[in-house]
Design a protein around this motif. Structure first.
Motif, PDB file in Angstrom:
ATOM      1  N   LYS A  68       0.841  -1.208   0.000  1.00 23.49           N
ATOM      2  CA  LYS A  68       0.000   0.000   0.000  1.00 23.49           C
ATOM      3  C   LYS A  68       0.871   1.250   0.000  1.00 23.49           C
ATOM      4  CE  LYS A  68      -4.264  -1.667   2.006  1.00 23.49           C
ATOM      5  NZ  LYS A  68      -5.246  -1.538   3.070  1.00 23.49           N
ATOM      6  N   ILE A  69       1.957   1.218   0.739  1.00 22.11           N
ATOM      7  CA  ILE A  69       2.898   2.347   0.741  1.00 22.11           C
ATOM      8  C   ILE A  69       3.487   2.513  -0.656  1.00 22.11           C
ATOM      9  CG2 ILE A  69       5.124   3.157   1.639  1.00 22.11           C
ATOM     10  CD1 ILE A  69       2.740   3.441   3.608  1.00 22.11           C
TER      11      ILE A  69
ATOM     12  N   ASP B 250       9.710   8.419  -6.992  1.00 19.58           N
ATOM     13  CA  ASP B 250       9.526   8.406  -5.536  1.00 19.58           C
ATOM     14  C   ASP B 250       8.973   7.090  -4.996  1.00 19.58           C
ATOM     15  OD1 ASP B 250      10.388  11.085  -5.403  1.00 19.58           O
ATOM     16  OD2 ASP B 250       8.362  11.768  -5.891  1.00 19.58           O
ATOM     17  N   GLY B 251       9.137   6.008  -5.709  1.00 19.82           N
ATOM     18  CA  GLY B 251       8.619   4.729  -5.238  1.00 19.82           C
ATOM     19  C   GLY B 251       9.418   4.186  -4.068  1.00 19.82           C
ATOM     20  N   GLU B 252       8.810   3.308  -3.330  1.00 20.01           N
ATOM     21  CA  GLU B 252       9.466   2.621  -2.223  1.00 20.01           C
ATOM     22  C   GLU B 252       8.837   1.242  -2.090  1.00 20.01           C
ATOM     23  OE1 GLU B 252       8.292   4.396   1.705  1.00 20.01           O
ATOM     24  OE2 GLU B 252       7.376   5.898   0.414  1.00 20.01           O
TER      25      GLU B 252
ATOM     26  N   MET C  96       8.521  -8.079  -2.759  1.00 16.98           N
ATOM     27  CA  MET C  96       7.204  -8.704  -2.632  1.00 16.98           C
ATOM     28  C   MET C  96       7.130  -9.575  -1.387  1.00 16.98           C
ATOM     29  SD  MET C  96       4.148  -9.158  -3.476  1.00 16.98           S
ATOM     30  CE  MET C  96       4.376  -7.882  -4.653  1.00 16.98           C
ATOM     31  N   LEU C  97       8.097 -10.422  -1.143  1.00 15.53           N
ATOM     32  CA  LEU C  97       8.043 -11.324   0.003  1.00 15.53           C
ATOM     33  C   LEU C  97       8.930 -10.864   1.154  1.00 15.53           C
ATOM     34  CD1 LEU C  97       8.145 -14.728  -1.909  1.00 15.53           C
ATOM     35  CD2 LEU C  97       6.156 -13.486  -1.071  1.00 15.53           C
ATOM     36  N   PHE C  98       9.931 -10.052   0.847  1.00 15.82           N
ATOM     37  CA  PHE C  98      10.825  -9.509   1.863  1.00 15.82           C
ATOM     38  C   PHE C  98      10.750  -7.992   1.776  1.00 15.82           C
ATOM     39  CE2 PHE C  98      12.813 -13.450   0.198  1.00 15.82           C
ATOM     40  CZ  PHE C  98      12.602 -14.249   1.310  1.00 15.82           C
ATOM     41  N   VAL C  99      10.080  -7.392   2.734  1.00 17.51           N
ATOM     42  CA  VAL C  99       9.920  -5.936   2.772  1.00 17.51           C
ATOM     43  C   VAL C  99      10.538  -5.436   4.072  1.00 17.51           C
ATOM     44  CG1 VAL C  99       7.845  -6.003   1.317  1.00 17.51           C
ATOM     45  CG2 VAL C  99       7.605  -6.052   3.810  1.00 17.51           C
ATOM     46  N   PRO C 100      10.723  -4.117   4.213  1.00 14.82           N
ATOM     47  CA  PRO C 100      11.331  -3.616   5.455  1.00 14.82           C
ATOM     48  C   PRO C 100      10.597  -4.123   6.699  1.00 14.82           C
ATOM     49  CG  PRO C 100      11.263  -1.879   3.828  1.00 14.82           C
ATOM     50  CD  PRO C 100      10.501  -3.048   3.245  1.00 14.82           C
ATOM     51  N   MET C 101      11.365  -4.464   7.714  1.00 16.07           N
ATOM     52  CA  MET C 101      10.843  -5.076   8.936  1.00 16.07           C
ATOM     53  C   MET C 101       9.812  -4.194   9.641  1.00 16.07           C
ATOM     54  SD  MET C 101      10.905  -7.855  10.403  1.00 16.07           S
ATOM     55  CE  MET C 101      12.306  -8.886  10.332  1.00 16.07           C
ATOM     56  N   LYS C 102       9.881  -2.887   9.458  1.00 11.41           N
ATOM     57  CA  LYS C 102       8.941  -2.009  10.158  1.00 11.41           C
ATOM     58  C   LYS C 102       7.487  -2.328   9.812  1.00 11.41           C
ATOM     59  CE  LYS C 102       8.933   1.924   6.978  1.00 11.41           C
ATOM     60  NZ  LYS C 102       9.166   3.366   6.872  1.00 11.41           N
ATOM     61  N   TYR C 103       7.230  -2.790   8.602  1.00  9.12           N
ATOM     62  CA  TYR C 103       5.856  -3.118   8.209  1.00  9.12           C
ATOM     63  C   TYR C 103       5.357  -4.370   8.922  1.00  9.12           C
ATOM     64  CZ  TYR C 103       6.812   0.422   4.795  1.00  9.12           C
ATOM     65  OH  TYR C 103       7.153   1.609   4.207  1.00  9.12           O
ATOM     66  N   PHE C 104       6.258  -5.313   9.140  1.00 10.07           N
ATOM     67  CA  PHE C 104       5.885  -6.515   9.887  1.00 10.07           C
ATOM     68  C   PHE C 104       5.635  -6.178  11.359  1.00 10.07           C
ATOM     69  CE2 PHE C 104       8.595  -8.547   6.482  1.00 10.07           C
ATOM     70  CZ  PHE C 104       7.516  -9.008   5.750  1.00 10.07           C
ATOM     71  N   ARG C 105       6.494  -5.299  11.915  1.00 10.15           N
ATOM     72  CA  ARG C 105       6.299  -4.892  13.317  1.00 10.15           C
ATOM     73  C   ARG C 105       4.955  -4.184  13.490  1.00 10.15           C
ATOM     74  NH1 ARG C 105      12.099  -4.400  13.513  1.00 10.15           N
ATOM     75  NH2 ARG C 105      12.089  -2.339  12.596  1.00 10.15           N
ATOM     76  N   GLU C 106       4.654  -3.253  12.572  1.00 12.43           N
ATOM     77  CA  GLU C 106       3.380  -2.529  12.650  1.00 12.43           C
ATOM     78  C   GLU C 106       2.198  -3.488  12.529  1.00 12.43           C
ATOM     79  OE1 GLU C 106       3.412   0.533   9.649  1.00 12.43           O
ATOM     80  OE2 GLU C 106       5.232   1.447  10.479  1.00 12.43           O
TER      81      GLU C 106
END
Length: 158
Positions: free
Chosen positions: A124-125, A134-136, A140-150
């Motif tokens: 979604k981000i 400006d993409g981030e 697909m299967l490994f994304v920044p850990m902050k999204y998993f924590r949230e």
């Protein structure tokens, strides 16, 4: 021994495909050469069953099919298992991206799994940017850990 070697090749290719996908997504799909095909994917409420972006499925499927062919034409060899790794990653990509995230198919409508919710949040981000700049979160299967924590925190709070 041969089974373990072929298993390792398949898993290694599967993991490597995440890097290939990230690079392709960032530098080709969001670059000058691939944006023509990827742009409709970033438009909210795109009304068609198929998108031009689906052409990338074919681009990744062709090497897999060829590797299956050359990996069996003279007996089973390593090329078959490289093709299998690509196929398995493509299947995971389809399931996560088209089914879970974009809900093109309503198979997993609601999930409380923190990992899957983290993937959805990161994607979604990625889609908050309608243009190619400006993409981030290109993975697909490994994304920044902050999204998993949230996602994990929001699941625990429920």
């Amino acid at each position: 021994m041969e089974f373990l070697t072929y298993f390792a090749i398949t898993i290694g290719v599967f993991v490597t495909m995440e890097g290939v996908t990230w690079l392709t997504h960032k530098f080709i799909m969001h670059g000058a050469t691939g944006w023509y095909f990827h742009e409709d994917h970033h438009q909210p409420g795109y009304p068609h069953v198929f998108e031009k972006n689906d052409a990338f499925f074919v681009i990744f499927a062709i090497p897999s099919m060829l590797l299956f062919w050359f990996g069996t034409v003279n007996g089973l060899n390593w090329m078959f298992f490289v093709g299998l790794g690509i196929l398995l990653y493509g299947t995971a990509y389809f399931t996560i991206h088209d089914v879970l995230i974009h809900r093109r198919f309503k198979w997993f409508d609601k999930t409380e799994n923190w990992y899957l919710r983290g993937l959805r949040k990161a994607h979604k981000i990625h889609h908050k940017h309608l243009g190619k700049e400006d993409g981030e979160c290109f993975g697909m299967l490994f994304v920044p850990m902050k999204y998993f924590r949230e996602a994990r925190l929001s699941t625990v709070k429920k």
